[in-house]
Design a protein around this motif. Structure first.
Motif, PDB file in Angstrom:
ATOM      1  N   VAL A  54      -8.867 -10.984   2.463  1.00 24.61           N
ATOM      2  CA  VAL A  54      -8.933  -9.682   1.795  1.00 24.61           C
ATOM      3  C   VAL A  54      -7.814  -8.801   2.331  1.00 24.61           C
ATOM      4  O   VAL A  54      -7.884  -8.293   3.455  1.00 24.61           O
ATOM      5  N   ASN A  55      -6.764  -8.639   1.543  1.00 19.63           N
ATOM      6  CA  ASN A  55      -5.654  -7.763   1.916  1.00 19.63           C
ATOM      7  C   ASN A  55      -5.991  -6.328   1.528  1.00 19.63           C
ATOM      8  O   ASN A  55      -6.479  -6.072   0.419  1.00 19.63           O
ATOM      9  N   LYS A  56      -5.728  -5.404   2.442  1.00 13.78           N
ATOM     10  CA  LYS A  56      -6.035  -3.997   2.188  1.00 13.78           C
ATOM     11  C   LYS A  56      -4.826  -3.118   2.479  1.00 13.78           C
ATOM     12  O   LYS A  56      -3.955  -3.469   3.283  1.00 13.78           O
ATOM     13  N   VAL A  57      -4.813  -1.971   1.815  1.00 14.95           N
ATOM     14  CA  VAL A  57      -3.754  -0.980   2.014  1.00 14.95           C
ATOM     15  C   VAL A  57      -4.077  -0.144   3.240  1.00 14.95           C
ATOM     16  O   VAL A  57      -5.228   0.251   3.458  1.00 14.95           O
ATOM     17  N   VAL A  58      -3.064   0.126   4.051  1.00 12.51           N
ATOM     18  CA  VAL A  58      -3.224   0.981   5.224  1.00 12.51           C
ATOM     19  C   VAL A  58      -2.967   2.427   4.814  1.00 12.51           C
ATOM     20  O   VAL A  58      -1.946   2.735   4.193  1.00 12.51           O
ATOM     21  N   HIS A  59      -3.891   3.322   5.135  1.00 13.35           N
ATOM     22  CA  HIS A  59      -3.758   4.760   4.852  1.00 13.35           C
ATOM     23  C   HIS A  59      -3.364   5.024   3.393  1.00 13.35           C
ATOM     24  O   HIS A  59      -2.278   5.533   3.103  1.00 13.35           O
ATOM     25  N   PRO A  60      -4.209   4.666   2.456  1.00  8.59           N
ATOM     26  CA  PRO A  60      -3.850   4.875   1.043  1.00  8.59           C
ATOM     27  C   PRO A  60      -3.638   6.337   0.687  1.00  8.59           C
ATOM     28  O   PRO A  60      -2.902   6.645  -0.261  1.00  8.59           O
TER      29      PRO A  60
END
Length: 310
Positions: A54-60
């Motif tokens: 699960v890839n996630k965005v840092v500080h969207p």
């Protein structure tokens, strides 16, 4: 001497007649089998090599966007950063070995095949354990993976319409359904009736479900009940909606269903035939706001439904 004949007997009796009759036999019935609505309603994603990252965005919130600048000065530049060590979910196996003596399968398989029935019941038990793991697994279960900010505690009493609305406020982006213990469903229905707002029902899979704000309330006896208190879950499902997804491995050897494998192992020197029954699955919560839980709702103060971790 001749055998005496009972003068009162005028016809063949029931007991004697039954010796010539064949009884109609059902397949074995097992009371622990449930509809497993959660498994049916979840969105399932096939994975490769048993791993789902699960890839996630840092500080969207730091992604800056501006409208057109009419004085033609340079617009602000931005970029979207990713986590460098994303979480990986690995499929877990729910397994057991079924043993059956070849004498049993050879001699006693009419009208129902003994091996087929033994495998059917074993598979049902494995699937029941799967649903229990999806809710209670200490590694990937729903209750374990609720973010702290997505937990709501009640002040006591049964689940109320206000409680359900609070869950919807937590999972407001296209929520799919609630999940709770059948006793909690009943407690919510009683509370709504007491308030004069009986919840409507919806038909799914040929069964009726209570709803709130149009969302089905799905019963599962795998949701724990301790000291007369339980929990209510609300989730969003599907990859496209950044929700909760179930994971399975397609194409396993001896595949009998999604992630389900049945393989013959051996017949030993004692004429015992062994079959390996395996189900590979896991679960991932793609974003924190895809799942919320209402803790400590009172379902029945007069009973204790201690959970059995099957």
């Amino acid at each position: 001497m001749t055998n005496a004949v009972n003068p009162r007997s005028t016809s063949l009796g029931d007991e004697a007649a039954r010796t010539l009759a064949n009884a109609t036999k059902t397949v074995p019935q097992m009371s622990t089998i449930t509809p497993r609505w959660l498994v049916h309603l979840m969105s399932w994603v096939p994975v490769e090599a048993g791993i789902y990252r699960v890839n996630k965005v840092v500080h969207p919130e730091s992604v800056n966007i501006q409208c057109d600048n009419y004085d033609e000065s340079p617009l602000e530049e931005t970029f979207v950063d990713y986590e460098t060590e994303p979480r990986e979910y690995r499929l877990k196996a729910v397994q057991t070995i079924l043993d059956i003596h070849t004498r049993i399968s050879d001699l006693y398989s009419s009208p129902h095949n003994q091996t087929a029935q033994q495998l059917r019941l074993t598979i049902e038990a494995v699937k029941e354990h799967q649903e229990n793991e999806l809710i209670n697994s200490p590694e990937y279960g729903l209750l374990t993976n609720v973010a702290p900010a997505q937990r709501i505690s009640t002040l006591g009493g049964p689940p109320t319409p206000d409680d359900m609305d609070a869950l919807i406020a937590k999972v407001w982006k296209q929520p799919a359904f609630f999940v709770t213990h059948p006793e909690a469903v009943a407690a919510f229905g009683r509370e709504c009736t007491r308030r004069g707002v009986p919840p409507p029902t919806v038909s799914m899979f040929g069964s009726q479900f209570l709803t709130w704000r149009g969302l089905p309330i799905v019963p599962s006896d795998k949701v724990p009940v301790v000291d007369g208190r339980s929990k209510v879950l609300l989730m969003r499902t599907g990859e496209a909606r950044q929700g909760v997804v179930g994971l399975f491995q397609p194409g396993v050897s001896g595949e009998q269903g999604p992630g389900l494998s049945v393989r013959f192992m051996q017949i030993d020197r004692s004429a015992i035939a062994s079959y390996l029954v395996s189900l590979y699955c896991s679960l991932a919560v793609l974003t924190d706001d895809a799942l919320a839980v209402l803790d400590d709702v009172e379902v029945d103060r007069f009973h204790d439904y201690s959970p059995q971790y099957r």
